[in-house]
Design an enzyme around this catalytic site. Sequence first.
Site, PDB file in Angstrom:
ATOM      1  N   ARG A 243       0.831  -1.216   0.000  1.00 51.94           N
ATOM      2  CA  ARG A 243       0.000   0.000   0.000  1.00 51.94           C
ATOM      3  C   ARG A 243       0.863   1.263   0.000  1.00 51.94           C
ATOM      4  O   ARG A 243       0.451   2.289  -0.545  1.00 51.94           O
ATOM      5  CB  ARG A 243      -0.975  -0.059   1.185  1.00 51.94           C
ATOM      6  CG  ARG A 243      -2.074  -1.079   0.915  1.00 51.94           C
ATOM      7  CD  ARG A 243      -2.892  -1.493   2.107  1.00 51.94           C
ATOM      8  NE  ARG A 243      -3.800  -2.584   1.697  1.00 51.94           N
ATOM      9  CZ  ARG A 243      -4.464  -3.360   2.536  1.00 51.94           C
ATOM     10  NH1 ARG A 243      -4.354  -3.191   3.838  1.00 51.94           N
ATOM     11  NH2 ARG A 243      -5.254  -4.315   2.065  1.00 51.94           N
ATOM     12  N   GLN A 336      -9.489  19.870 -16.354  1.00 45.73           N
ATOM     13  CA  GLN A 336     -10.268  21.118 -16.344  1.00 45.73           C
ATOM     14  C   GLN A 336      -9.389  22.309 -16.768  1.00 45.73           C
ATOM     15  O   GLN A 336      -9.819  23.145 -17.554  1.00 45.73           O
ATOM     16  CB  GLN A 336     -10.842  21.344 -14.932  1.00 45.73           C
ATOM     17  CG  GLN A 336     -11.971  22.345 -14.869  1.00 45.73           C
ATOM     18  CD  GLN A 336     -13.215  21.874 -15.617  1.00 45.73           C
ATOM     19  OE1 GLN A 336     -13.391  20.690 -15.880  1.00 45.73           O
ATOM     20  NE2 GLN A 336     -14.063  22.814 -16.001  1.00 45.73           N
ATOM     21  N   GLU A 363      -5.017  -3.312  -4.251  1.00 40.78           N
ATOM     22  CA  GLU A 363      -4.294  -3.468  -2.970  1.00 40.78           C
ATOM     23  C   GLU A 363      -5.113  -2.927  -1.793  1.00 40.78           C
ATOM     24  O   GLU A 363      -4.589  -2.356  -0.834  1.00 40.78           O
ATOM     25  CB  GLU A 363      -2.887  -2.864  -3.059  1.00 40.78           C
ATOM     26  CG  GLU A 363      -2.090  -3.585  -4.142  1.00 40.78           C
ATOM     27  CD  GLU A 363      -0.589  -3.578  -3.994  1.00 40.78           C
ATOM     28  OE1 GLU A 363      -0.104  -3.297  -2.891  1.00 40.78           O
ATOM     29  OE2 GLU A 363       0.085  -3.888  -4.989  1.00 40.78           O
ATOM     30  N   THR A 365      -9.359  -1.488  -1.460  1.00 37.02           N
ATOM     31  CA  THR A 365     -10.115  -0.289  -1.865  1.00 37.02           C
ATOM     32  C   THR A 365     -10.013   0.793  -0.788  1.00 37.02           C
ATOM     33  O   THR A 365      -9.619   0.518   0.352  1.00 37.02           O
ATOM     34  CB  THR A 365     -11.610  -0.640  -2.028  1.00 37.02           C
ATOM     35  OG1 THR A 365     -12.077  -1.116  -0.758  1.00 37.02           O
ATOM     36  CG2 THR A 365     -11.849  -1.699  -3.085  1.00 37.02           C
TER      37      THR A 365
HETATM   38  N1  CAA Z   1      -0.677  -7.793   9.502  1.00 40.23           N
HETATM   39  C1  CAA Z   1      -0.662  -8.987  10.113  1.00 40.23           C
HETATM   40  N2  CAA Z   1      -1.782  -9.709  10.381  1.00 40.23           N
HETATM   41  C2  CAA Z   1      -2.955  -9.163  10.013  1.00 40.23           C
HETATM   42  C3  CAA Z   1      -3.054  -7.924   9.369  1.00 40.23           C
HETATM   43  C4  CAA Z   1      -1.847  -7.210   9.128  1.00 40.23           C
HETATM   44  N3  CAA Z   1      -1.849  -6.030   8.527  1.00 40.23           N
HETATM   45  N4  CAA Z   1      -4.348  -7.658   9.125  1.00 40.23           N
HETATM   46  C5  CAA Z   1      -5.048  -8.692   9.594  1.00 40.23           C
HETATM   47  N5  CAA Z   1      -4.213  -9.615  10.127  1.00 40.23           N
HETATM   48  C6  CAA Z   1      -4.556 -10.860  10.777  1.00 40.23           C
HETATM   49  C7  CAA Z   1      -5.473 -10.597  11.961  1.00 40.23           C
HETATM   50  O1  CAA Z   1      -4.737 -10.274  13.120  1.00 40.23           O
HETATM   51  C8  CAA Z   1      -6.188 -11.921  12.098  1.00 40.23           C
HETATM   52  O2  CAA Z   1      -5.381 -12.854  12.750  1.00 40.23           O
HETATM   53  P1  CAA Z   1      -5.777 -13.411  14.221  1.00 40.23           P
HETATM   54  O3  CAA Z   1      -7.063 -14.142  14.012  1.00 40.23           O
HETATM   55  O4  CAA Z   1      -4.622 -14.299  14.568  1.00 40.23           O
HETATM   56  O5  CAA Z   1      -5.913 -12.222  15.113  1.00 40.23           O
HETATM   57  C9  CAA Z   1      -6.318 -12.388  10.658  1.00 40.23           C
HETATM   58  O6  CAA Z   1      -5.318 -11.693   9.910  1.00 40.23           O
HETATM   59  C10 CAA Z   1      -7.670 -12.078  10.074  1.00 40.23           C
HETATM   60  O7  CAA Z   1      -7.850 -10.697  10.175  1.00 40.23           O
HETATM   61  P2  CAA Z   1      -9.279 -10.017  10.308  1.00 40.23           P
HETATM   62  O8  CAA Z   1     -10.112 -10.771  11.279  1.00 40.23           O
HETATM   63  O9  CAA Z   1      -9.065  -8.571  10.534  1.00 40.23           O
HETATM   64  O10 CAA Z   1      -9.866 -10.322   8.862  1.00 40.23           O
HETATM   65  P3  CAA Z   1     -11.052  -9.663   8.085  1.00 40.23           P
HETATM   66  O11 CAA Z   1     -11.744 -10.727   7.336  1.00 40.23           O
HETATM   67  O12 CAA Z   1     -11.877  -8.786   8.962  1.00 40.23           O
HETATM   68  O13 CAA Z   1     -10.292  -8.785   6.949  1.00 40.23           O
HETATM   69  C11 CAA Z   1      -9.182  -6.958   5.929  1.00 40.23           C
HETATM   70  C12 CAA Z   1      -9.345  -7.851   7.169  1.00 40.23           C
HETATM   71  C13 CAA Z   1      -8.204  -5.890   6.366  1.00 40.23           C
HETATM   72  C14 CAA Z   1     -10.475  -6.303   5.515  1.00 40.23           C
HETATM   73  C15 CAA Z   1      -8.593  -7.801   4.770  1.00 40.23           C
HETATM   74  O14 CAA Z   1      -9.495  -8.780   4.355  1.00 40.23           O
HETATM   75  C16 CAA Z   1      -8.169  -6.975   3.586  1.00 40.23           C
HETATM   76  O15 CAA Z   1      -7.121  -6.315   3.619  1.00 40.23           O
HETATM   77  N6  CAA Z   1      -8.969  -7.024   2.494  1.00 40.23           N
HETATM   78  C17 CAA Z   1      -8.533  -6.373   1.260  1.00 40.23           C
HETATM   79  C18 CAA Z   1      -7.775  -7.337   0.404  1.00 40.23           C
HETATM   80  C19 CAA Z   1      -6.862  -6.654  -0.541  1.00 40.23           C
HETATM   81  O16 CAA Z   1      -6.199  -5.661  -0.241  1.00 40.23           O
HETATM   82  N7  CAA Z   1      -6.760  -7.202  -1.744  1.00 40.23           N
HETATM   83  C20 CAA Z   1      -5.832  -6.704  -2.711  1.00 40.23           C
HETATM   84  C21 CAA Z   1      -5.525  -7.774  -3.678  1.00 40.23           C
HETATM   85  S1  CAA Z   1      -3.880  -7.788  -4.191  1.00 40.23           S
HETATM   86  C22 CAA Z   1      -3.723  -6.597  -5.373  1.00 40.23           C
HETATM   87  O17 CAA Z   1      -4.560  -5.786  -5.615  1.00 40.23           O
HETATM   88  C23 CAA Z   1      -2.383  -6.596  -6.016  1.00 40.23           C
HETATM   89  C24 CAA Z   1      -2.352  -6.175  -7.409  1.00 40.23           C
HETATM   90  O18 CAA Z   1      -2.484  -6.986  -8.291  1.00 40.23           O
HETATM   91  C25 CAA Z   1      -1.977  -4.803  -7.739  1.00 40.23           C
END
Ligand code: CAA
Length: 380
Positions: A243, A336, A363, A365
């Site tokens: 990010r 613009q 990466e 939204t």
């Molecule tokens: N670092 C380490 N661990 C992390 C973390 C971080 N930044 N964020 C979450 N975790 C861990 C949590 O601690 C949790 O672990 P525990 O159960 O042991 O505590 C586990 O991961 C699950 O986390 P959440 O319960 O918070 O999970 P969630 O389902 O609520 O989702 C979210 C969290 C932040 C919304 C995540 O799903 C997310 O980032 N979603 C977006 C996905 C994304 O960015 N996709 C991009 C695709 S790649 C791309 O775009 C590349 C490209 O081609 C250019």
Amino acid sequence: MDFTLTETHKMIQETARKFAQDELAESADIRDEKELFPYEQIKKLGKLGFMGMMVPEKYNGAELDTLSYVIAMEEISKVDASVGVIMSVNNSLVCYGINLYGTEFQKEKYLKKLSTGEYLGAFALSEPEAGSDATNQRTTATLDGDNYILNGTKNWITNGSTADIIIVMATTDSSKGSHGITAFIVEKNYPGFSVGKKERKLGIRSSDTVSISFQDMKVPIENRIGDEGFGFKYAMKALDGGRIGIAAQALGIAQACLDASLKYSKERKAYEKPISELQAIQFKLAKMATEIEAARLLVYQAANLKDNGLKFSKQAAMAKLYASKISVNAALEAIQIHGGYGYIREYNVERYLRDAKITEIYEGTSEIQHIVIARDLIKN
Ligand code: CAA
């Protein structure tokens, strides 16, 4: 925090700026129009050390800090944001993660080649039914002797058809939710690997975005990154750094918009004087410049925290959220200011708008960045 650039940072900035001018500027429009992947330019970036910027020299990397990386990302993206994202995925989501969590075998076999541009990497987390809700993985990996057997489909994969290796997240135990997801290094020539539809996009058209599928694809056990169940954490940690890279990409596009607007407004006359003398234009330029400076400080801050081994998830999310928003704003204002000329292809600013928009989507939204920031605020 002191953001005075060191001599090394200034040298990286100069090198990236020169590379962008000499190797990207003239051909960026054609690549955008014809959706041509910049094979040659990426190889050259690899030779310059820009494909593995934070990787130790021991693994053929440039062994630089994150600030150097964001400075280079800004300069490259200022001229060609497609090259920016190709470089960003390889550096942040692939090299950074393998260096941090990979085995010696994986570093010798893959990282050394990824750092020099000999290999290109991709990162496969998203699926047709797992975008923002990234834990909802349907791709499965089942252990069978010395191999895992992978089945499933990934989509929106940047570098998906051009990469030599792909880091794939797959479920090894669906009863464990995010703790049942595992990361693997997959080679593109493994039997069972296939590349699907190439997406036709609004912007960053010379980067390739495809879906990929695995059908009973064997992945050797030594290609697993970390333990079983570590894959989601791998993805989240890689994305934290990613990010910052995308924020720097957005910043580069915004700066390009300001540079183009300044140049045009000093040349273009209305009412017998340059339009830069009109207050309506001046206000736009001043707002763009202020927002760009603020975004740059957020990006540098996130990089600085990461370089100092401090927590940086929230600041990376803030940098991406803000830089992507002001990038889209800057592109709209640039159009613009250019008036009708901004709406045609001649002045590049229409490309900047098309390229800027994706920084609010991939990466994570902007909505996801809000969640990351809010959760951190509430927890601490
Ligand atoms: N670092 C380490 N661990 C992390 C973390 C971080 N930044 N964020 C979450 N975790 C861990 C949590 O601690 C949790 O672990 P525990 O159960 O042991 O505590 C586990 O991961 C699950 O986390 P959440 O319960 O918070 O999970 P969630 O389902 O609520 O989702 C979210 C969290 C932040 C919304 C995540 O799903 C997310 O980032 N979603 C977006 C996905 C994304 O960015 N996709 C991009 C695709 S790649 C791309 O775009 C590349 C490209 O081609 C250019």
